[in-house]
Design a protein around this motif. Structure first.
Motif, PDB file in Angstrom:
ATOM      1  N   TYR A 329       3.826  19.802 -13.380  1.00 56.83           N
ATOM      2  CA  TYR A 329       4.320  20.510 -12.689  1.00 56.83           C
ATOM      3  C   TYR A 329       3.526  21.909 -12.552  1.00 56.83           C
ATOM      4  CZ  TYR A 329       8.805  18.104 -14.675  1.00 56.83           C
ATOM      5  OH  TYR A 329       9.764  17.564 -14.925  1.00 56.83           O
ATOM      6  N   VAL A 330       3.629  22.607 -11.145  1.00 58.71           N
ATOM      7  CA  VAL A 330       1.921  23.534 -10.808  1.00 58.71           C
ATOM      8  C   VAL A 330       4.050  24.175 -10.063  1.00 58.71           C
ATOM      9  CG1 VAL A 330       0.335  24.340  -9.521  1.00 58.71           C
ATOM     10  CG2 VAL A 330       0.601  21.485 -10.522  1.00 58.71           C
ATOM     11  N   GLU A 331       3.692  25.725 -10.213  1.00 51.31           N
ATOM     12  CA  GLU A 331       4.396  26.710  -9.876  1.00 51.31           C
ATOM     13  C   GLU A 331       3.550  27.682  -9.406  1.00 51.31           C
ATOM     14  OE1 GLU A 331       8.467  29.517 -10.336  1.00 51.31           O
ATOM     15  OE2 GLU A 331       6.663  28.465 -12.683  1.00 51.31           O
ATOM     16  N   SER A 332       3.866  28.211  -8.568  1.00 48.62           N
ATOM     17  CA  SER A 332       2.857  28.854  -7.330  1.00 48.62           C
ATOM     18  C   SER A 332       4.145  29.861  -7.338  1.00 48.62           C
ATOM     19  CB  SER A 332       2.377  28.605  -6.015  1.00 48.62           C
ATOM     20  OG  SER A 332       1.486  27.125  -5.909  1.00 48.62           O
ATOM     21  N   MET A 333       3.552  31.235  -7.356  1.00 48.55           N
ATOM     22  CA  MET A 333       4.086  32.634  -7.018  1.00 48.55           C
ATOM     23  C   MET A 333       3.156  33.580  -6.106  1.00 48.55           C
ATOM     24  SD  MET A 333       4.650  33.142 -11.300  1.00 48.55           S
ATOM     25  CE  MET A 333       2.742  32.390 -10.848  1.00 48.55           C
ATOM     26  N   PHE A 334       3.593  33.635  -4.832  1.00 47.97           N
ATOM     27  CA  PHE A 334       2.974  35.008  -3.839  1.00 47.97           C
ATOM     28  C   PHE A 334       3.607  36.375  -3.830  1.00 47.97           C
ATOM     29  CE2 PHE A 334       3.068  29.815  -2.934  1.00 47.97           C
ATOM     30  CZ  PHE A 334       1.933  29.884  -1.629  1.00 47.97           C
ATOM     31  N   PHE A 335       2.465  36.729  -2.972  1.00 47.38           N
ATOM     32  CA  PHE A 335       3.502  37.843  -3.427  1.00 47.38           C
ATOM     33  C   PHE A 335       3.628  38.798  -1.635  1.00 47.38           C
ATOM     34  CE2 PHE A 335       1.559  42.506  -2.235  1.00 47.38           C
ATOM     35  CZ  PHE A 335       3.045  43.411  -2.578  1.00 47.38           C
ATOM     36  N   ILE A 347       1.156  28.405 -12.077  1.00 46.10           N
ATOM     37  CA  ILE A 347       0.977  28.245 -13.687  1.00 46.10           C
ATOM     38  C   ILE A 347       1.295  26.722 -13.698  1.00 46.10           C
ATOM     39  CG2 ILE A 347       2.841  27.493 -15.969  1.00 46.10           C
ATOM     40  CD1 ILE A 347       3.804  31.109 -15.117  1.00 46.10           C
ATOM     41  N   ALA A 348       0.576  26.060 -14.714  1.00 50.41           N
ATOM     42  CA  ALA A 348       0.991  24.574 -15.069  1.00 50.41           C
ATOM     43  C   ALA A 348       1.547  23.826 -16.417  1.00 50.41           C
ATOM     44  CB  ALA A 348      -0.260  23.798 -14.736  1.00 50.41           C
ATOM     45  N   VAL A 349       2.222  23.415 -16.030  1.00 47.13           N
ATOM     46  CA  VAL A 349       2.688  22.009 -17.248  1.00 47.13           C
ATOM     47  C   VAL A 349       2.701  20.745 -17.728  1.00 47.13           C
ATOM     48  CG1 VAL A 349       5.131  22.835 -19.095  1.00 47.13           C
ATOM     49  CG2 VAL A 349       4.335  24.218 -17.619  1.00 47.13           C
ATOM     50  N   PRO A 350       1.974  20.613 -18.653  1.00 45.60           N
ATOM     51  CA  PRO A 350       2.111  18.765 -17.984  1.00 45.60           C
ATOM     52  C   PRO A 350       3.484  18.191 -18.464  1.00 45.60           C
ATOM     53  CG  PRO A 350       0.954  19.544 -20.555  1.00 45.60           C
ATOM     54  CD  PRO A 350       1.442  20.789 -19.752  1.00 45.60           C
ATOM     55  N   TYR A 351       3.176  17.344 -17.608  1.00 40.47           N
ATOM     56  CA  TYR A 351       4.899  16.229 -17.047  1.00 40.47           C
ATOM     57  C   TYR A 351       5.303  15.395 -18.287  1.00 40.47           C
ATOM     58  CZ  TYR A 351       7.917  12.872 -15.125  1.00 40.47           C
ATOM     59  OH  TYR A 351       8.944  11.771 -14.718  1.00 40.47           O
ATOM     60  N   SER A 352       4.442  14.581 -18.465  1.00 44.45           N
ATOM     61  CA  SER A 352       4.665  13.990 -19.508  1.00 44.45           C
ATOM     62  C   SER A 352       4.324  14.242 -21.311  1.00 44.45           C
ATOM     63  CB  SER A 352       4.734  12.114 -19.354  1.00 44.45           C
ATOM     64  OG  SER A 352       3.093  11.711 -19.079  1.00 44.45           O
ATOM     65  N   LEU A 357       0.955  25.860 -22.078  1.00 46.13           N
ATOM     66  CA  LEU A 357       0.302  26.167 -20.492  1.00 46.13           C
ATOM     67  C   LEU A 357      -0.936  26.776 -20.105  1.00 46.13           C
ATOM     68  CD1 LEU A 357       4.193  26.640 -20.659  1.00 46.13           C
ATOM     69  CD2 LEU A 357       3.565  28.834 -19.507  1.00 46.13           C
ATOM     70  N   TYR A 358      -0.915  25.944 -18.776  1.00 43.47           N
ATOM     71  CA  TYR A 358      -2.627  26.325 -17.917  1.00 43.47           C
ATOM     72  C   TYR A 358      -1.594  27.974 -17.590  1.00 43.47           C
ATOM     73  CZ  TYR A 358      -4.417  23.018 -20.640  1.00 43.47           C
ATOM     74  OH  TYR A 358      -4.684  22.399 -21.921  1.00 43.47           O
ATOM     75  N   HIS A 359      -3.068  28.279 -16.960  1.00 42.30           N
ATOM     76  CA  HIS A 359      -2.583  29.229 -15.581  1.00 42.30           C
ATOM     77  C   HIS A 359      -4.029  30.167 -14.551  1.00 42.30           C
ATOM     78  CE1 HIS A 359      -4.749  33.583 -17.887  1.00 42.30           C
ATOM     79  NE2 HIS A 359      -4.232  32.794 -18.650  1.00 42.30           N
ATOM     80  N   GLU A 369     -11.228  29.723 -12.342  1.00 41.27           N
ATOM     81  CA  GLU A 369     -10.232  28.648 -13.875  1.00 41.27           C
ATOM     82  C   GLU A 369      -9.270  27.499 -14.057  1.00 41.27           C
ATOM     83  OE1 GLU A 369     -12.820  25.514 -13.392  1.00 41.27           O
ATOM     84  OE2 GLU A 369     -14.196  26.757 -12.559  1.00 41.27           O
ATOM     85  N   TRP A 370      -8.916  27.016 -14.180  1.00 43.42           N
ATOM     86  CA  TRP A 370      -7.800  27.002 -15.498  1.00 43.42           C
ATOM     87  C   TRP A 370      -7.937  27.669 -16.820  1.00 43.42           C
ATOM     88  CZ3 TRP A 370      -3.158  26.173 -13.375  1.00 43.42           C
ATOM     89  CH2 TRP A 370      -2.802  25.345 -12.182  1.00 43.42           C
ATOM     90  N   ARG A 371      -7.017  28.180 -17.376  1.00 41.04           N
ATOM     91  CA  ARG A 371      -6.546  28.685 -18.364  1.00 41.04           C
ATOM     92  C   ARG A 371      -5.791  28.570 -19.563  1.00 41.04           C
ATOM     93  NH1 ARG A 371     -11.501  32.020 -19.685  1.00 41.04           N
ATOM     94  NH2 ARG A 371     -12.573  33.505 -17.974  1.00 41.04           N
ATOM     95  N   ARG A 372      -6.184  27.935 -20.296  1.00 43.25           N
ATOM     96  CA  ARG A 372      -5.084  27.462 -20.749  1.00 43.25           C
ATOM     97  C   ARG A 372      -4.288  28.754 -22.545  1.00 43.25           C
ATOM     98  NH1 ARG A 372      -4.117  24.774 -26.918  1.00 43.25           N
ATOM     99  NH2 ARG A 372      -2.584  23.187 -26.359  1.00 43.25           N
ATOM    100  N   ALA A 373      -3.228  28.377 -21.872  1.00 43.97           N
ATOM    101  CA  ALA A 373      -2.562  29.401 -22.474  1.00 43.97           C
ATOM    102  C   ALA A 373      -2.696  29.863 -23.977  1.00 43.97           C
ATOM    103  CB  ALA A 373      -1.100  29.349 -22.661  1.00 43.97           C
ATOM    104  N   ASN A 374      -2.963  31.202 -24.200  1.00 45.38           N
ATOM    105  CA  ASN A 374      -3.302  31.011 -26.001  1.00 45.38           C
ATOM    106  C   ASN A 374      -2.392  31.340 -27.070  1.00 45.38           C
ATOM    107  OD1 ASN A 374      -5.183  31.982 -27.731  1.00 45.38           O
ATOM    108  ND2 ASN A 374      -5.161  33.482 -28.136  1.00 45.38           N
TER     109      ASN A 374
END
Length: 500
Positions: A329-335, A347-352, A357-359, A369-374
């Motif tokens: 899943y990839v969610e996009s946030m705009f301003f 933000i990216a969350v694995p589907y299965s 989380l990655y951001h 680069e995609w960074r894994r949530a700490n």
């Protein structure tokens, strides 16, 4: 009870318990005046002498409780003794607008069984409930009806007046009691600004039908209607009822610059919906993007998939340019606006898969680069006892790439207190060695070395360990010293591998 007892042989007393009306049997005693028992029924008699055992009795007592039954100030509980009459408390509870008649054994009684200060003769516990008689009630306002109307009282859903009808009655229990006044008020929100209308009334009961509002009740507003009645004993009662706004299916603001459904149109340049909205087709925002309401867009995988680098959809499922193997899943946030060249975050969350989380963010024309949530989940990936010689391989329960940061190797002294084999040493030294997961990814299968120590009786000894590391296992090397070596200290053992 008379006892015949053979010396040196314990006697089991009879289990039969005597009875006595109004008393509880406590046991047996050698004294006829005892208040506590020395022996229980069925107990053991050990004295080497004959005896007469007397029953020990305790007279029964019963709790008498009081319940004010809607009032307050009930007396405290009392205790009645068997065979002795109890004088009830003379404390009288109180209840607004009621007279106290006495006490009864049910909370629905209308006549009293006992008076305050009376006598209770029953040998049983009981709760006594106050019995009340209505002394006076404030004026009653009942059967209220209200509706919008015109100035003549004709019903009109868009009327700017209101017609109110109701019945009223005054209490006559304590003598003749006439109505003193009735007012009907209406207000938007501030109680201090109530507009009151006096209603001419007389007598002890009656009905009212009154038109109020003077053609000033806006169809766009909701009003609170307040009816107040006062009798000749200065008793006051009031009732409130709501006059709703006029019901609108569709309304257009004056000048045609605003439209509303299910409510009055109040604002310019706004389509205002006052009902719950059920959209049977897709709804899009002003940028042309579908309003997802948590439902992700998906059109396929690989080259057919949605590209997070260029999508302006709020939420998608794709395996293209994502930080995990497979779908995410990839969610996009705009301003401010939605476009492929505006700054935004994802933000990216694995589907299965079980992962974190990655951001990442798009700033000044390029993606980070995609960074894994700490999120650090520490767990044991391997548990054993290896010198890490060439014939020893520690197979991990999870790959290193699945860990937050990497792995930690923990070494300990060899426990030489037993047979000298590899085992965890009690109260000995420990050494830890960290390997970053990025280094494993960059140099998979390469040779690594580390040093530990063994605390000998003379001085700490250096121990060398060599091993190969891949994503799923660690294999030893012949450079690693063992218990049979005679140099560099021979006592260091790999005991744990942690994912960190």
């Amino acid at each position: 009870m008379d006892l015949f007892h053979l010396s040196f042989i314990n006697l089991t007393l009879s289990s039969t318990k005597p009875t006595r009306t109004g008393y509880t049997f406590l046991g047996w005693s050698t004294s006829s005046t005892a208040t506590s028992a020395t022996y229980s029924a069925g107990g053991t008699y050990t004295a080497n002498s004959g005896a007469t055992l007397y029953a020990v009795w305790k007279i029964n007592t019963y709790t008498v409780s009081y319940d004010a039954n809607g009032g307050s100030g009930a007396p405290d509980s009392q205790t009645k003794t068997y065979g002795t009459n109890l004088t009830l408390s003379d404390v009288i509870p109180i209840r607004s607008n009621y007279n106290f008649k006495g006490w009864a054994t049910t909370n629905t009684a209308t006549t009293a069984t006992y008076a305050a200060g009376g006598v209770y003769t029953e040998n049983a516990k009981v709760t006594l409930y106050a019995v009340w008689e209505l002394a006076y009630w404030i004026p009653k306002i009942k059967s209220i009806n209200i509706a919008r109307c015109d100035t003549n009282g004709t019903m009109d859903s868009y009327g700017t007046c209101a017609k109110i009808s109701f019945d009223w009655e005054c209490c006559q229990i304590t003598g003749v009691n006439n109505i003193s006044s009735i007012t009907i008020g209406y207000v938007l929100s501030d109680p201090a600004s109530v507009t009151n209308v006096n209603v001419p009334v007389s007598g002890i009961s009656g009905s009212v039908s009154k038109v109020i509002g003077s053609d000033q009740l806006s169809t766009d507003d909701q009003y609170t209607i307040i009816i107040t009645a006062k009798d000749s004993k200065n008793g006051v009662s009031s009732a409130e009822i709501v006059l709703s706004k006029s019901s609108f299916t569709m309304d257009i603001l004056a000048g045609g610059k605003g439209i509303a459904i299910g409510k009055p149109a109040e604002d310019e340049n706004l389509f205002d919906v006052g009902w719950d909205l059920k959209a049977r087709k897709e709804v899009y925002d002003k940028f042309g993007s579908r309003i997802c309401n948590g439902l992700a867009s998906y059109i396929g995988t690989g080259d057919d998939g949605i590209d997070p680098d260029t999508t302006v959809d709020q939420l998608v499922i794709t395996d293209k340019n994502v930080p995990v193997n497979g779908l995410a899943y990839v969610e996009s946030m705009f301003f401010d606006k939605k476009s492929t060249d505006t700054n935004r975050s994802q933000i990216a969350v694995p589907y299965s898969a079980e992962d974190s989380l990655y951001h990442r963010h798009y700033y000044n024309g390029s993606w980070s680069e995609w960074r894994r949530a700490n999120v650090v989940d520490q767990k044991v990936l391997w548990n054993g006892a290896y010198y890490l010689t060439s014939n020893q391989t520690a197979v991990l329960s999870e790959p290193i790439s699945a860990q937050s940061n990497g792995i930690m190797l923990v070494f300990a002294d060899l426990d030489s207190s037993g047979n000298g084999e590899e085992s965890w040493a009690a109260q000995q030294g420990y050494w830890a060695y960290f390997i970053p997961k990025q280094a494993v990814a960059d140099f998979s299968g390469r040779f690594w070395t580390c040093s530990t120590q063994w605390w000998s009786a003379i001085a700490p000894q250096l121990v060398i360990k060599g091993f190969y590391v891949t994503d799923t296992k660690i294999t030893g090397h012949s450079i690693s010293v063992t218990k049979t070596d005679t140099v560099n200290g021979t006592r260091s053992v790999l005991r744990r591998i942690y994912g960190v």
